[in-house]
Motif scaffolding. Structure first.
Motif, mmCIF file in Angstrom:
data_model
loop_
_atom_site.group_PDB
_atom_site.id
_atom_site.type_symbol
_atom_site.label_atom_id
_atom_site.label_comp_id
_atom_site.label_asym_id
_atom_site.label_seq_id
_atom_site.Cartn_x
_atom_site.Cartn_y
_atom_site.Cartn_z
ATOM 1 N N LEU A 1 0.807 -1.211 0.000
ATOM 2 C CA LEU A 1 0.000 0.000 0.000
ATOM 3 C C LEU A 1 0.839 1.259 0.000
ATOM 4 C CD1 LEU A 1 -2.728 -1.162 2.549
ATOM 5 C CD2 LEU A 1 -3.003 -0.883 0.085
ATOM 6 N N GLN A 2 2.077 1.150 0.441
ATOM 7 C CA GLN A 2 2.957 2.310 0.475
ATOM 8 C C GLN A 2 3.148 2.915 -0.914
ATOM 9 O OE1 GLN A 2 6.652 1.545 2.488
ATOM 10 N NE2 GLN A 2 7.586 3.462 1.829
ATOM 11 N N ARG A 3 3.066 2.103 -1.944
ATOM 12 C CA ARG A 3 3.198 2.606 -3.310
ATOM 13 C C ARG A 3 2.058 3.552 -3.660
ATOM 14 N NH1 ARG A 3 3.314 -2.424 -7.096
ATOM 15 N NH2 ARG A 3 3.392 -0.710 -8.611
ATOM 16 N N TYR A 4 0.886 3.336 -3.062
ATOM 17 C CA TYR A 4 -0.290 4.134 -3.390
ATOM 18 C C TYR A 4 -0.554 5.223 -2.344
ATOM 19 C CZ TYR A 4 -1.083 0.197 -6.505
ATOM 20 O OH TYR A 4 -0.920 -0.774 -7.473
ATOM 21 N N PHE A 5 -0.076 5.011 -1.124
ATOM 22 C CA PHE A 5 -0.292 5.957 -0.032
ATOM 23 C C PHE A 5 1.059 6.373 0.543
ATOM 24 C CE2 PHE A 5 -4.096 3.409 -0.363
ATOM 25 C CZ PHE A 5 -5.125 4.328 -0.219
ATOM 26 N N PRO A 6 1.713 7.356 -0.069
ATOM 27 C CA PRO A 6 3.041 7.761 0.419
ATOM 28 C C PRO A 6 3.011 8.375 1.811
ATOM 29 C CG PRO A 6 2.233 9.290 -1.249
ATOM 30 C CD PRO A 6 1.285 8.135 -1.240
ATOM 31 N N ALA A 7 1.898 8.991 2.180
ATOM 32 C CA ALA A 7 1.762 9.577 3.513
ATOM 33 C C ALA A 7 1.110 8.556 4.440
ATOM 34 C CB ALA A 7 0.925 10.849 3.457
ATOM 35 N N ARG A 8 1.758 8.344 5.603
ATOM 36 C CA ARG A 8 1.246 7.355 6.554
ATOM 37 C C ARG A 8 1.259 7.924 7.963
ATOM 38 N NH1 ARG A 8 5.787 3.641 5.428
ATOM 39 N NH2 ARG A 8 6.536 5.562 4.440
ATOM 40 N N CYS A 9 0.301 7.499 8.754
ATOM 41 C CA CYS A 9 0.214 7.931 10.143
ATOM 42 C C CYS A 9 -0.005 6.704 11.013
ATOM 43 C CB CYS A 9 -0.929 8.934 10.332
ATOM 44 S SG CYS A 9 -1.066 9.583 12.015
ATOM 45 N N TRP A 10 0.945 6.467 11.944
ATOM 46 C CA TRP A 10 0.831 5.340 12.873
ATOM 47 C C TRP A 10 0.208 5.810 14.173
ATOM 48 C CZ3 TRP A 10 4.516 5.550 9.186
ATOM 49 C CH2 TRP A 10 4.819 4.362 8.495
ATOM 50 N N LEU A 11 -0.707 5.010 14.710
ATOM 51 C CA LEU A 11 -1.343 5.309 15.985
ATOM 52 C C LEU A 11 -0.970 4.245 17.003
ATOM 53 C CD1 LEU A 11 -4.958 6.286 14.844
ATOM 54 C CD2 LEU A 11 -3.001 7.790 15.222
ATOM 55 N N GLN A 12 -0.671 4.677 18.208
ATOM 56 C CA GLN A 12 -0.346 3.755 19.294
ATOM 57 C C GLN A 12 -1.083 4.203 20.544
ATOM 58 O OE1 GLN A 12 3.771 3.676 20.542
ATOM 59 N NE2 GLN A 12 3.604 1.566 21.240
ATOM 60 N N ALA A 13 -1.880 3.310 21.127
ATOM 61 C CA ALA A 13 -2.641 3.644 22.327
ATOM 62 C C ALA A 13 -1.697 3.775 23.518
ATOM 63 C CB ALA A 13 -3.698 2.576 22.592
ATOM 64 N N GLU A 14 -1.931 4.792 24.337
ATOM 65 C CA GLU A 14 -1.162 5.019 25.558
ATOM 66 C C GLU A 14 -2.106 4.920 26.753
ATOM 67 O OE1 GLU A 14 2.163 5.764 25.787
ATOM 68 O OE2 GLU A 14 2.496 5.628 23.629
ATOM 69 N N THR A 15 -1.570 4.551 27.912
ATOM 70 C CA THR A 15 -2.370 4.441 29.138
ATOM 71 C C THR A 15 -1.729 5.306 30.221
ATOM 72 O OG1 THR A 15 -1.128 2.449 29.729
ATOM 73 C CG2 THR A 15 -3.254 2.147 28.631
ATOM 74 N N PRO A 16 -1.981 6.620 30.191
ATOM 75 C CA PRO A 16 -1.340 7.515 31.152
ATOM 76 C C PRO A 16 -1.815 7.358 32.577
ATOM 77 C CG PRO A 16 -2.966 8.682 29.850
ATOM 78 C CD PRO A 16 -2.860 7.300 29.256
ATOM 79 N N GLY A 17 -3.035 6.840 32.778
ATOM 80 C CA GLY A 17 -3.559 6.692 34.128
ATOM 81 C C GLY A 17 -5.000 6.229 34.103
#
Length: 250
Positions: free
Chosen positions: A179-195
């Motif tokens: 998919l990188q060939r078609y979507f050069p812009a990528r955004c990764w999400l990672q859940a955090e547990t601050p409290g």
């Protein structure tokens, strides 16, 4: 808030030029993250922001109807914005392809933003990488068609969310690489547990060579309100290279 959200999702729907606001679509964006990482919430927030800009409607595609609408911001309670979001639920890859192929026949104003949530649910039906590539290319072609309809200086943005699995799953890495060939812009999400009682996400945006990488903190308050702030630099950087080689996760 709106400008920060555009930068996080790389919408490019309100670029400034010569001191004036011009509406133009940014590069297609692939939103990556594991289960519960907030992909749907950010897509819905993006839909609300685009719907409030006085442009065309927003087309939101997903396989299953949303059980509840993520509130994200106070704009979620604005009925005028909600009316501009067209939800459609193609239940299979075949019906999704049919919907995209018939987009040129749709009446009414062209969408200013095309969103697809749960791309992995459609890819799981494919027989091989050629089918996935065809679907990705068709999504881009549909967005380009809408851009042509909206006229010069406007355009239709495209954001597609793909759920990734645990680190080390080779299938994810192959999908992201394709998919990188078609979507050069990528955004990764990672859940955090601050409290206890708190929920926040770490978003790492790679605009595909069109700008510097950036990290953001997306926090959700108990009332559902969403805030976005730059991620503290002392917390360290997410490795995009690692993410793309280990299933798309940071």
């Amino acid at each position: 808030m709106a400008e920060t959200l555009r930068r996080v999702l790389n919408l490019g729907t309100s670029a400034r030029s010569g001191g004036e606001d011009t509406a133009e679509a940014g590069p297609p964006l692939l939103l990556l993250g594991g289960p519960g990482s907030g992909k749907t919430a950010l897509l819905f927030a993006a839909a609300l922001e685009a719907a409030g800009e006085g442009r065309g409607p927003v087309l939101f595609l997903t396989r299953r109807p949303l059980q509840s609408l993520p509130r994200g911001t106070g704009a979620a309670f604005d009925p005028l914005r909600l009316q501009k979001i067209r939800f459609q639920y193609p239940p299979s890859t075949h019906e999704l392809l049919q919907l995209l192929c018939s987009a040129h026949e749709a009446r009414g104003p062209a969408p200013s933003l095309l969103l697809l949530d749960g791309l992995e649910e459609y890819l799981v039906e494919d027989q091989g990488p050629q089918d996935a590539a065809y679907l990705a290319a068709l999504l881009l072609d549909t967005a380009a068609h809408f851009s042509h309809q909206t006229g010069p200086g406007q355009g239709c943005g495209l954001i597609v969310a793909l759920q990734t699995q645990e680190e080390g799953v080779s299938g994810d890495a192959l999908q992201v690489s394709l998919l990188q060939r078609y979507f050069p812009a990528r955004c990764w999400l990672q859940a955090e547990t601050p409290g206890p009682g708190q929920h926040r996400l770490r978003a790492c945006l790679d605009p595909g060579g069109l700008g510097p990488r950036a990290e953001w903190c997306v926090a959700f308050r108990p009332n559902g309100e969403m805030t976005i702030t730059p991620w503290p630099t002392q917390a360290g950087n997410l490795s995009l290279d690692k993410g793309s080689s280990s299933g798309g996760q940071p």
